[in-house]
Design a protein around this motif. Sequence first.
Motif, PDB file in Angstrom:
ATOM      1  N   ALA A  83      -6.365 -66.351 -15.618  1.00 55.44           N
ATOM      2  CA  ALA A  83      -5.343 -66.920 -14.738  1.00 55.44           C
ATOM      3  C   ALA A  83      -5.699 -68.085 -13.940  1.00 55.44           C
ATOM      4  O   ALA A  83      -6.970 -68.333 -14.081  1.00 55.44           O
ATOM      5  CB  ALA A  83      -4.883 -65.767 -13.951  1.00 55.44           C
ATOM      6  N   PHE A  84      -5.003 -68.686 -13.355  1.00 58.73           N
ATOM      7  CA  PHE A  84      -5.039 -70.037 -12.581  1.00 58.73           C
ATOM      8  C   PHE A  84      -4.887 -69.787 -11.207  1.00 58.73           C
ATOM      9  O   PHE A  84      -3.952 -69.407 -10.783  1.00 58.73           O
ATOM     10  CB  PHE A  84      -4.457 -71.195 -13.207  1.00 58.73           C
ATOM     11  CG  PHE A  84      -4.948 -71.543 -14.590  1.00 58.73           C
ATOM     12  CD1 PHE A  84      -6.022 -72.198 -14.915  1.00 58.73           C
ATOM     13  CD2 PHE A  84      -4.264 -71.041 -15.524  1.00 58.73           C
ATOM     14  CE1 PHE A  84      -6.603 -72.410 -16.013  1.00 58.73           C
ATOM     15  CE2 PHE A  84      -4.542 -71.509 -17.072  1.00 58.73           C
ATOM     16  CZ  PHE A  84      -5.879 -71.948 -17.185  1.00 58.73           C
ATOM     17  N   GLU A  85      -5.768 -70.233 -10.362  1.00 61.22           N
ATOM     18  CA  GLU A  85      -5.350 -70.131  -8.889  1.00 61.22           C
ATOM     19  C   GLU A  85      -5.429 -71.640  -8.369  1.00 61.22           C
ATOM     20  O   GLU A  85      -6.207 -72.486  -9.070  1.00 61.22           O
ATOM     21  CB  GLU A  85      -6.344 -69.228  -8.167  1.00 61.22           C
ATOM     22  CG  GLU A  85      -6.155 -67.766  -8.541  1.00 61.22           C
ATOM     23  CD  GLU A  85      -4.820 -67.039  -8.008  1.00 61.22           C
ATOM     24  OE1 GLU A  85      -4.262 -67.754  -7.096  1.00 61.22           O
ATOM     25  OE2 GLU A  85      -4.311 -66.077  -8.553  1.00 61.22           O
ATOM     26  N   VAL A  86      -5.080 -71.885  -7.095  1.00 60.79           N
ATOM     27  CA  VAL A  86      -5.233 -73.248  -6.557  1.00 60.79           C
ATOM     28  C   VAL A  86      -5.885 -73.144  -5.283  1.00 60.79           C
ATOM     29  O   VAL A  86      -5.674 -72.508  -4.381  1.00 60.79           O
ATOM     30  CB  VAL A  86      -3.961 -74.000  -6.270  1.00 60.79           C
ATOM     31  CG1 VAL A  86      -3.999 -75.142  -5.779  1.00 60.79           C
ATOM     32  CG2 VAL A  86      -3.323 -74.135  -7.625  1.00 60.79           C
ATOM     33  N   HIS A  87      -7.001 -73.932  -4.798  1.00 64.54           N
ATOM     34  CA  HIS A  87      -7.698 -74.031  -3.653  1.00 64.54           C
ATOM     35  C   HIS A  87      -6.667 -74.418  -2.646  1.00 64.54           C
ATOM     36  O   HIS A  87      -6.260 -75.481  -2.584  1.00 64.54           O
ATOM     37  CB  HIS A  87      -8.927 -75.165  -3.769  1.00 64.54           C
ATOM     38  CG  HIS A  87     -10.059 -74.541  -4.617  1.00 64.54           C
ATOM     39  ND1 HIS A  87     -10.817 -73.806  -4.280  1.00 64.54           N
ATOM     40  CD2 HIS A  87     -10.315 -75.000  -6.069  1.00 64.54           C
ATOM     41  CE1 HIS A  87     -11.722 -73.685  -5.244  1.00 64.54           C
ATOM     42  NE2 HIS A  87     -11.513 -74.525  -6.112  1.00 64.54           N
ATOM     43  N   ASP A  88      -6.494 -73.668  -1.516  1.00 66.27           N
ATOM     44  CA  ASP A  88      -5.785 -73.864  -0.492  1.00 66.27           C
ATOM     45  C   ASP A  88      -5.905 -75.205   0.111  1.00 66.27           C
ATOM     46  O   ASP A  88      -4.897 -75.921   0.539  1.00 66.27           O
ATOM     47  CB  ASP A  88      -5.688 -72.791   0.386  1.00 66.27           C
ATOM     48  CG  ASP A  88      -4.974 -71.501  -0.106  1.00 66.27           C
ATOM     49  OD1 ASP A  88      -4.439 -71.626  -1.146  1.00 66.27           O
ATOM     50  OD2 ASP A  88      -5.264 -70.578   0.564  1.00 66.27           O
ATOM     51  N   ASP A  89      -7.370 -75.606   0.267  1.00 67.60           N
ATOM     52  CA  ASP A  89      -7.658 -76.781   1.172  1.00 67.60           C
ATOM     53  C   ASP A  89      -7.329 -77.964   0.392  1.00 67.60           C
ATOM     54  O   ASP A  89      -7.417 -79.229   0.606  1.00 67.60           O
ATOM     55  CB  ASP A  89      -8.871 -76.732   1.744  1.00 67.60           C
ATOM     56  CG  ASP A  89     -10.155 -76.193   0.651  1.00 67.60           C
ATOM     57  OD1 ASP A  89      -9.750 -75.576  -0.356  1.00 67.60           O
ATOM     58  OD2 ASP A  89     -11.170 -76.563   0.911  1.00 67.60           O
ATOM     59  N   ARG A  90      -7.621 -78.010  -0.928  1.00 65.44           N
ATOM     60  CA  ARG A  90      -7.712 -79.016  -1.864  1.00 65.44           C
ATOM     61  C   ARG A  90      -6.626 -79.146  -2.796  1.00 65.44           C
ATOM     62  O   ARG A  90      -6.132 -80.269  -3.337  1.00 65.44           O
ATOM     63  CB  ARG A  90      -9.142 -79.040  -2.797  1.00 65.44           C
ATOM     64  CG  ARG A  90     -10.080 -79.505  -1.716  1.00 65.44           C
ATOM     65  CD  ARG A  90     -11.585 -79.254  -2.549  1.00 65.44           C
ATOM     66  NE  ARG A  90     -11.774 -77.963  -2.734  1.00 65.44           N
ATOM     67  CZ  ARG A  90     -12.994 -77.707  -3.419  1.00 65.44           C
ATOM     68  NH1 ARG A  90     -13.658 -78.479  -4.136  1.00 65.44           N
ATOM     69  NH2 ARG A  90     -13.228 -76.355  -3.641  1.00 65.44           N
ATOM     70  N   GLY A  91      -5.665 -78.019  -3.160  1.00 62.99           N
ATOM     71  CA  GLY A  91      -4.857 -78.110  -4.123  1.00 62.99           C
ATOM     72  C   GLY A  91      -5.349 -78.023  -5.541  1.00 62.99           C
ATOM     73  O   GLY A  91      -4.595 -78.537  -6.292  1.00 62.99           O
ATOM     74  N   LYS A  92      -6.597 -77.986  -5.900  1.00 60.17           N
ATOM     75  CA  LYS A  92      -7.190 -78.166  -7.168  1.00 60.17           C
ATOM     76  C   LYS A  92      -7.232 -76.817  -7.692  1.00 60.17           C
ATOM     77  O   LYS A  92      -7.699 -75.850  -7.341  1.00 60.17           O
ATOM     78  CB  LYS A  92      -8.416 -78.711  -6.909  1.00 60.17           C
ATOM     79  CG  LYS A  92      -8.895 -79.429  -8.289  1.00 60.17           C
ATOM     80  CD  LYS A  92     -10.435 -80.283  -8.153  1.00 60.17           C
ATOM     81  CE  LYS A  92     -10.693 -81.141  -9.222  1.00 60.17           C
ATOM     82  NZ  LYS A  92     -12.038 -81.825  -8.969  1.00 60.17           N
ATOM     83  N   PRO A  93      -6.769 -76.545  -9.159  1.00 53.43           N
ATOM     84  CA  PRO A  93      -6.850 -75.360  -9.732  1.00 53.43           C
ATOM     85  C   PRO A  93      -7.889 -74.797 -10.255  1.00 53.43           C
ATOM     86  O   PRO A  93      -9.107 -75.724 -10.484  1.00 53.43           O
ATOM     87  CB  PRO A  93      -5.853 -75.626 -10.977  1.00 53.43           C
ATOM     88  CG  PRO A  93      -5.795 -77.067 -11.266  1.00 53.43           C
ATOM     89  CD  PRO A  93      -5.869 -77.738  -9.836  1.00 53.43           C
ATOM     90  N   GLY A  99      -9.455 -61.799 -12.373  1.00 53.90           N
ATOM     91  CA  GLY A  99      -9.458 -61.674 -10.977  1.00 53.90           C
ATOM     92  C   GLY A  99     -10.763 -62.193 -10.388  1.00 53.90           C
ATOM     93  O   GLY A  99     -10.754 -62.429  -9.237  1.00 53.90           O
ATOM     94  N   VAL A 100     -11.764 -62.668 -11.115  1.00 55.73           N
ATOM     95  CA  VAL A 100     -12.929 -63.286 -10.663  1.00 55.73           C
ATOM     96  C   VAL A 100     -13.010 -64.745 -11.150  1.00 55.73           C
ATOM     97  O   VAL A 100     -12.755 -64.980 -12.236  1.00 55.73           O
ATOM     98  CB  VAL A 100     -14.324 -62.397 -11.103  1.00 55.73           C
ATOM     99  CG1 VAL A 100     -15.693 -63.054 -10.568  1.00 55.73           C
ATOM    100  CG2 VAL A 100     -14.217 -61.121 -10.839  1.00 55.73           C
ATOM    101  N   PRO A 101     -13.469 -65.490 -10.104  1.00 59.76           N
ATOM    102  CA  PRO A 101     -13.717 -67.239 -10.356  1.00 59.76           C
ATOM    103  C   PRO A 101     -14.465 -67.138 -11.530  1.00 59.76           C
ATOM    104  O   PRO A 101     -15.628 -66.893 -11.696  1.00 59.76           O
ATOM    105  CB  PRO A 101     -14.279 -67.730  -9.234  1.00 59.76           C
ATOM    106  CG  PRO A 101     -13.623 -66.702  -7.941  1.00 59.76           C
ATOM    107  CD  PRO A 101     -13.602 -65.326  -8.334  1.00 59.76           C
ATOM    108  N   ALA A 102     -13.982 -68.084 -12.469  1.00 64.93           N
ATOM    109  CA  ALA A 102     -14.864 -68.224 -13.958  1.00 64.93           C
ATOM    110  C   ALA A 102     -15.753 -69.279 -13.483  1.00 64.93           C
ATOM    111  O   ALA A 102     -15.780 -70.431 -12.877  1.00 64.93           O
ATOM    112  CB  ALA A 102     -13.854 -68.814 -15.020  1.00 64.93           C
ATOM    113  N   PRO A 103     -17.181 -69.078 -14.126  1.00 64.75           N
ATOM    114  CA  PRO A 103     -18.366 -70.147 -14.047  1.00 64.75           C
ATOM    115  C   PRO A 103     -18.079 -71.225 -14.937  1.00 64.75           C
ATOM    116  O   PRO A 103     -18.832 -71.604 -15.938  1.00 64.75           O
ATOM    117  CB  PRO A 103     -19.413 -69.252 -14.576  1.00 64.75           C
ATOM    118  CG  PRO A 103     -18.911 -68.231 -15.566  1.00 64.75           C
ATOM    119  CD  PRO A 103     -17.456 -67.976 -15.216  1.00 64.75           C
ATOM    120  N   ILE A 104     -17.063 -72.178 -14.754  1.00 64.41           N
ATOM    121  CA  ILE A 104     -16.769 -73.325 -15.273  1.00 64.41           C
ATOM    122  C   ILE A 104     -16.096 -74.242 -14.506  1.00 64.41           C
ATOM    123  O   ILE A 104     -15.065 -73.908 -13.533  1.00 64.41           O
ATOM    124  CB  ILE A 104     -15.875 -72.881 -16.698  1.00 64.41           C
ATOM    125  CG1 ILE A 104     -15.817 -74.086 -17.464  1.00 64.41           C
ATOM    126  CG2 ILE A 104     -14.375 -72.473 -16.551  1.00 64.41           C
ATOM    127  CD1 ILE A 104     -15.426 -73.767 -19.154  1.00 64.41           C
TER     128      ILE A 104
END
Length: 244
Positions: A83-93, A99-104
């Motif tokens: 899945a994809f999420e977006v950094h709230d402060d930067r808007g960068k996906p 559910g865990v940030p991928a190491p990439i």
Amino acid sequence: MTESGTGSWWQPYRRVGDATVFHVDLKPHADHEGDSLAWLDATERRRLQRFQIPGPGRRFSLCRAALRAVLTGRLACRNERIAFEVHDDRGKPFAMVDGVPAPISFNVSHSGDHGLIAVAPRGRLGVDVEQRQPRRHMDLLIDTVFTEPERAVLTTAEGRDRTDLFLDFWTMKEALIKALGTGLSTDPASFEIPPEMQRGMNRSTFRFPDLPAVTWHLDNIGNQAYAAAVAREMIPESAPFGEP
């Protein structure tokens, strides 16, 4: 679906340090567009339906499907786990796996018939592509987004050479801004492309004037069809993922 780094409309384009850049063919193609839908999740399909004209929707679907295919191979996981999420402060996906940030790290850009996807195991990363074609209001842009030395180089070129040089400079600046992740808050005219790259070299290092502690690798990777550049954060080998 083929879970690999090569598909019917995407393939590896260039290796740049520890990053790999993939080219995505965005030309209209009924089979490719149909196949891309199988990669999209429910949220992405709803987003696709909101596009009012076919071109942007096609580019979104083909790029997102190719990105998912590349990530499944790099992360050794099934597509439905991503899945994809977006950094709230930067808007960068960024990518999540279960559910865990991928190491990439990854970044995507597209223009006309061409898309580029850059992926790296860690560090901030930016890629930009611009299809080589005449640009309206180019002189105005030159006056507003480039520094005085950059403008001096551009004014010495004429015709097609000037357009190509403008696009080369533009993609290098955009790749750096996208890697930094600050978007429109960073003025392109506030920093200068390395002088050696203004003179035609394809690779150098760079530091933002207000962020001198961080060094970036900058590569001009364009060809006759499009201008393109990749910016990569230079980080210590001992640093954990996600930390400079």
